[in-house]
Write an enzyme that holds these catalytic residues in place. Structure first.
Site, mmCIF file in Angstrom:
data_model
loop_
_atom_site.group_PDB
_atom_site.id
_atom_site.type_symbol
_atom_site.label_atom_id
_atom_site.label_comp_id
_atom_site.label_asym_id
_atom_site.label_seq_id
_atom_site.Cartn_x
_atom_site.Cartn_y
_atom_site.Cartn_z
ATOM 1 N N ARG A 52 56.741 78.570 127.443
ATOM 2 C CA ARG A 52 56.403 77.156 127.181
ATOM 3 C C ARG A 52 57.525 76.400 126.466
ATOM 4 O O ARG A 52 57.542 75.168 126.528
ATOM 5 C CB ARG A 52 55.089 77.062 126.389
ATOM 6 N N ASP A 101 48.114 76.815 121.274
ATOM 7 C CA ASP A 101 48.113 76.331 122.661
ATOM 8 C C ASP A 101 48.436 74.842 122.761
ATOM 9 O O ASP A 101 48.498 74.296 123.871
ATOM 10 C CB ASP A 101 46.734 76.584 123.298
ATOM 11 N N ARG A 111 34.092 85.079 125.465
ATOM 12 C CA ARG A 111 33.400 85.961 124.507
ATOM 13 C C ARG A 111 31.888 85.933 124.728
ATOM 14 O O ARG A 111 31.208 86.954 124.576
ATOM 15 C CB ARG A 111 33.765 85.550 123.083
ATOM 16 N N GLN A 132 43.828 87.541 120.518
ATOM 17 C CA GLN A 132 43.493 88.372 121.677
ATOM 18 C C GLN A 132 43.573 89.842 121.319
ATOM 19 O O GLN A 132 42.685 90.625 121.665
ATOM 20 C CB GLN A 132 44.452 88.064 122.834
ATOM 21 N N GLY A 146 45.263 85.670 130.415
ATOM 22 C CA GLY A 146 45.649 86.697 129.445
ATOM 23 C C GLY A 146 44.477 87.064 128.559
ATOM 24 O O GLY A 146 44.288 88.237 128.204
ATOM 25 N N SER A 170 47.668 87.578 116.595
ATOM 26 C CA SER A 170 47.107 87.377 117.935
ATOM 27 C C SER A 170 45.600 87.612 117.927
ATOM 28 O O SER A 170 45.136 88.729 117.671
ATOM 29 C CB SER A 170 47.773 88.322 118.944
ATOM 30 N N LYS A 193 53.500 82.985 126.859
ATOM 31 C CA LYS A 193 52.201 82.438 127.277
ATOM 32 C C LYS A 193 52.164 82.382 128.812
ATOM 33 O O LYS A 193 52.935 83.073 129.466
ATOM 34 C CB LYS A 193 51.987 81.061 126.633
ATOM 35 N N LYS A 204 37.203 77.560 126.149
ATOM 36 C CA LYS A 204 37.577 78.717 126.979
ATOM 37 C C LYS A 204 37.440 80.016 126.194
ATOM 38 O O LYS A 204 36.864 80.984 126.685
ATOM 39 C CB LYS A 204 39.005 78.517 127.487
ATOM 40 N N SER A 205 37.951 80.040 124.975
ATOM 41 C CA SER A 205 37.894 81.279 124.173
ATOM 42 C C SER A 205 36.443 81.703 123.941
ATOM 43 O O SER A 205 36.090 82.876 124.075
ATOM 44 C CB SER A 205 38.547 81.051 122.807
HETATM 45 C C1 S3P Z 1 43.146 83.150 122.685
HETATM 46 C C2 S3P Z 1 44.124 83.428 121.769
HETATM 47 C C3 S3P Z 1 45.474 82.859 121.825
HETATM 48 C C4 S3P Z 1 45.564 81.672 122.777
HETATM 49 C C5 S3P Z 1 44.825 81.912 124.062
HETATM 50 C C6 S3P Z 1 43.363 82.197 123.789
HETATM 51 C C7 S3P Z 1 41.830 83.797 122.539
HETATM 52 O O1 S3P Z 1 46.379 83.854 122.254
HETATM 53 O O2 S3P Z 1 46.923 81.381 123.054
HETATM 54 O O3 S3P Z 1 44.903 80.769 124.907
HETATM 55 O O4 S3P Z 1 40.854 83.329 123.152
HETATM 56 O O5 S3P Z 1 41.743 84.774 121.784
HETATM 57 P P1 S3P Z 1 47.026 84.893 121.194
HETATM 58 O O6 S3P Z 1 45.925 85.434 120.429
HETATM 59 O O7 S3P Z 1 47.710 85.927 121.998
HETATM 60 O O8 S3P Z 1 47.975 84.065 120.383
#
Ligand code: S3P
Length: 457
Positions: A364, A333, A44, A187, A112, A185, A360, A39-40
Site C-alpha cells: 500500500r 487499514d 468472527r 489476525q 488475509g 497483528s 497488505k 468486515k472483521s
Molecule cells: C484485521 C486485522 C488487520 C487488518 C485487517 C483485518 C482483523 O490486519 O489490516 O484488514 O480482522 O483482524 P493485521 O492484524 O494483520 O494488522
C-alpha cells in the site's frame, strides 16, 4: 441458500470484470446513509457461530466476497448457514471439537483475515485442511501464523516462503502455548486464540501494542471467561459456547470513504448510521479531527459488547499533521484514504512506522505513492510510510493501478470526486470484497462514479 447468494454475487462480479470505473467531480455530498457491516466482526461472527452449540442469528453481516468465502469455509467445516428473508444470517454451530475435515480446499479469495483466522481455528483439529486464494492473497506472508501454530503441534505444507496454497495438518492432542507476538497483528492474535479454544489448558498471547479486540469481545459475548492483563490475553481451552444473537455494526474502515469524500467536497454535510466506535478502530477519526475535520459522534451506545454511534461529517478545510506511530494499529487499514484527505490538506501529512502496509492486499505504500503521483499529488515515499504535501487544486486525470486492493480502489475513486479531471481505475471489481454497493451509495450522496467500458481495440 448460501450457494445461491454466492452464485448471485459471482455473476455480478463477472459482469463488473468487463468494466473499469471512473470518478468525476462530485456535487456537494448530502444525505443519510448506512454503509455495510464490519468486515472483521462479520468473519468472527460466522466463526464463533460455528463453534457454538445451537442457532446463532447475525444481523448486519457484511455480504462482501471476503465474508461470503468465510461462510462457505464454515459450511465446509460442518456448520449449517443460511440467510432469512429479513437479511439476517442463521448459523447452526457444531460446538468446539465438532468441526469436520472439508472435502475440498477452502478458497479464501482475497482475504488475509479469513485465511489466517481459519488456519488458526483448524490447526488444533486432527485433520488436514488446504487453503487457496487469489493472486494477491497467494503472495501474503503466512509465516507469522505458522510460527506460533507450530508450537501447538500443527504442521504446514505451503509454497516456498510459506505462502498459499497451503495445507494445515492439525494436531490431535495440542499443547497450550504462551506466545509473544513479534508484530502487532490482530489476525495473528486471533488465530492463536481460536487455536487455543480446542486446546486443553491455558494459552496466553502477548501483544507488543494493543490491536483490534473483536475476538476477545465476541468470545466474552459468547460467555467465555478470559483473563486480560494489560497486553496479555489468556484463554482456557475447551469451553462450551452457547449460541447467541449478534449485531454487526457498520464498518468504521468503510465509513472512512464517505467521511473523507465529504471532508474534501465543498458544501457537503452527511450522516452515517450505526458506525462501530471500538477505540481499537477509530484512529482515523482522531487523526482527521486533529487535521481540522468537522466530525461529530451522535448517540453513542453499546450493542453486543461493541460501541456504536452515528457520524455527522461536514466539508472542512484541513491542515496536515504528523500521525503518531503508535496510533497505527487503530487505523492500519485507513492510511490509503488518509492520503486522500492529506492531498487536500494545507502542508505536510507525515505517516511513518507503517512497514506492515507493504504486506497488505497490495504494497500500500508503493501503490498509493504511484497513484498519487500519477494524479498530480506531491508525495515522498519512505521505507516505512509516506509524506503527502497537500494542495487545493489536484489535476487527477490518471488511470490508477489498483493491484487487486479494494482500499486502493475506493481511495482513488474518492480522490476523483474532488480533482479537476476524473480519476479512472484499471479494475474496480475488487471493491466487492468489502463494500458491495460502494458506487451506488456514493452516487446517492452526490458522487458521479460509473463503469467505463474498456477500449475494444
Ligand atoms: C484485521 C486485522 C488487520 C487488518 C485487517 C483485518 C482483523 O490486519 O489490516 O484488514 O480482522 O483482524 P493485521 O492484524 O494483520 O494488522
Amino acid at each position: 441458500m448460501l450457494s445461491e447468494i454466492k452464485f448471485k454475487n459471482q455473476t455480478s462480479l463477472k459482469m463488473l470484470s468487463m468494466t473499469t470505473l471512473i470518478s468525476h467531480k462530485a456535487d456537494k455530498l448530502t444525505g443519510l446513509v448506512k454503509v455495510p457491516g464490519d468486515k472483521s466482526i462479520s468473519h468472527r461472527a460466522l466463526i464463533m457461530g460455528t463453534l457454538a452449540i445451537g442457532q446463532s442469528r447475525i444481523s448486519g453481516l457484511l455480504e462482501g466476497e471476503d465474508v461470503l468465502n468465510t461462510a462457505k469455509a464454515m459450511t465446509a467445516l460442518g456448520a449449517d448457514i443460511s440467510r432469512d428473508d429479513n437479511g439476517d444470517w442463521l448459523v447452526y454451530g457444531v460446538g468446539i471439537g465438532g468441526l469436520c475435515q472439508p472435502e475440498n480446499a477452502l478458497d479464501m479469495g482475497n482475504s488475509g483475515t479469513g485465511a489466517r483466522l481459519i488456519m488458526g481455528l483448524v490447526s488444533t483439529y486432527p485433520f488436514n485442511t488446504s487453503f487457496i486464494g487469489d493472486s494477491s492473497l497467494s503472495t501474503r506472508p503466512m509465516k507469522r501464523i505458522t510460527d506460533p501454530l507450530k508450537k501447538f503441534g500443527a504442521e504446514f505444507h505451503g509454497a516456498e516462503g510459506m505462502t498459499l496454497p497451503m495445507t494445515v495438518s492439525g494436531i490431535k492432542d495440542p499443547l497450550p502455548i504462551e506466545y509473544e507476538l513479534p508484530v502487532a497483528s490482530a489476525q495473528v492474535k486471533s488465530a492463536i486464540l481460536l487455536a487455543a479454544l480446542n486446546t486443553p489448558g491455558k494459552t496466553t498471547v502477548i501483544e507488543p501494542t494493543p490491536t483490534r479486540d473483536h475476538t476477545e469481545r465476541m468470545l466474552q459475548h459468547f460467555g467465555i471467561q478470559m483473563d486480560i492483563n494489560g497486553t496479555a490475553i489468556t484463554v482456557t481451552g475447551q469451553p462450551e459456547l452457547e449460541a447467541r444473537d449478534m449485531f454487526v455494526p457498520t464498518d468504521p474502515s468503510s465509513a472512512a470513504f464517505p467521511t473523507v469524500a465529504a471532508l474534501i467536497t465543498p458544501g457537503s454535510d452527511i450522516t452515517i448510521k450505526n458506525v462501530g466506535m471500538n477505540p481499537s478502530r477509530t484512529g482515523i477519526y482522531t487523526t482527521l479531527k486533529e487535521m481540522g475535520a468537522d466530525i461529530s459522534f451522535i448517540d453513542e451506545r453499546l450493542e453486543c459488547g461493541e460501541s456504536v454511534a452515528d457520524i455527522r461529517v461536514k466539508y472542512s478545510p484541513l491542515t496536515g499533521v504528523t500521525v503518531p506511530e503508535d496510533r497505527a494499529p487503530s487505523m492500519i487499514d485507513e492510511y490509503p484514504i488518509l492520503c486522500i484527505a492529506a492531498s487536500y490538506a494545507k502542508g505536510d501529512t507525515i505517516m511513518r512506522g507503517l512497514s506492515e502496509l507493504r504486506v497488505k492486499e497490495s504494497d500500500r505504500i508503493a501503490v498509493m505513492v504511484a497513484g498519487l503521483k500519477d494524479c498530480g499529488v506531491a508525495v515522498t515515499e519512505h521505507a516505512d510510510g509516506m509524506t503527502v504535501t497537500g494542495n487545493t487544486k489536484i489535476t487527477g486525470g490518471a488511470k490508477v493501478q489498483t493491484h487487486m486492493d479494494h482500499r486502493i480502489a475506493m481511495s482513488f475513486l474518492t480522490l476523483g470526486m474532488a480533482t479537476e479531471a476524473p480519476v479512472e481505475l484499471d479494475d474496480g471489481t475488487v471493491i466487492e470484497t468489502s463494500f458491495p454497493g460502494f458506487c451506488l451509495l456514493m452516487n446517492g450522496l452526490g458522487a458521479h462514479i460509473g463503469p467505463q467500458i474498456k477500449d475494444a481495440t
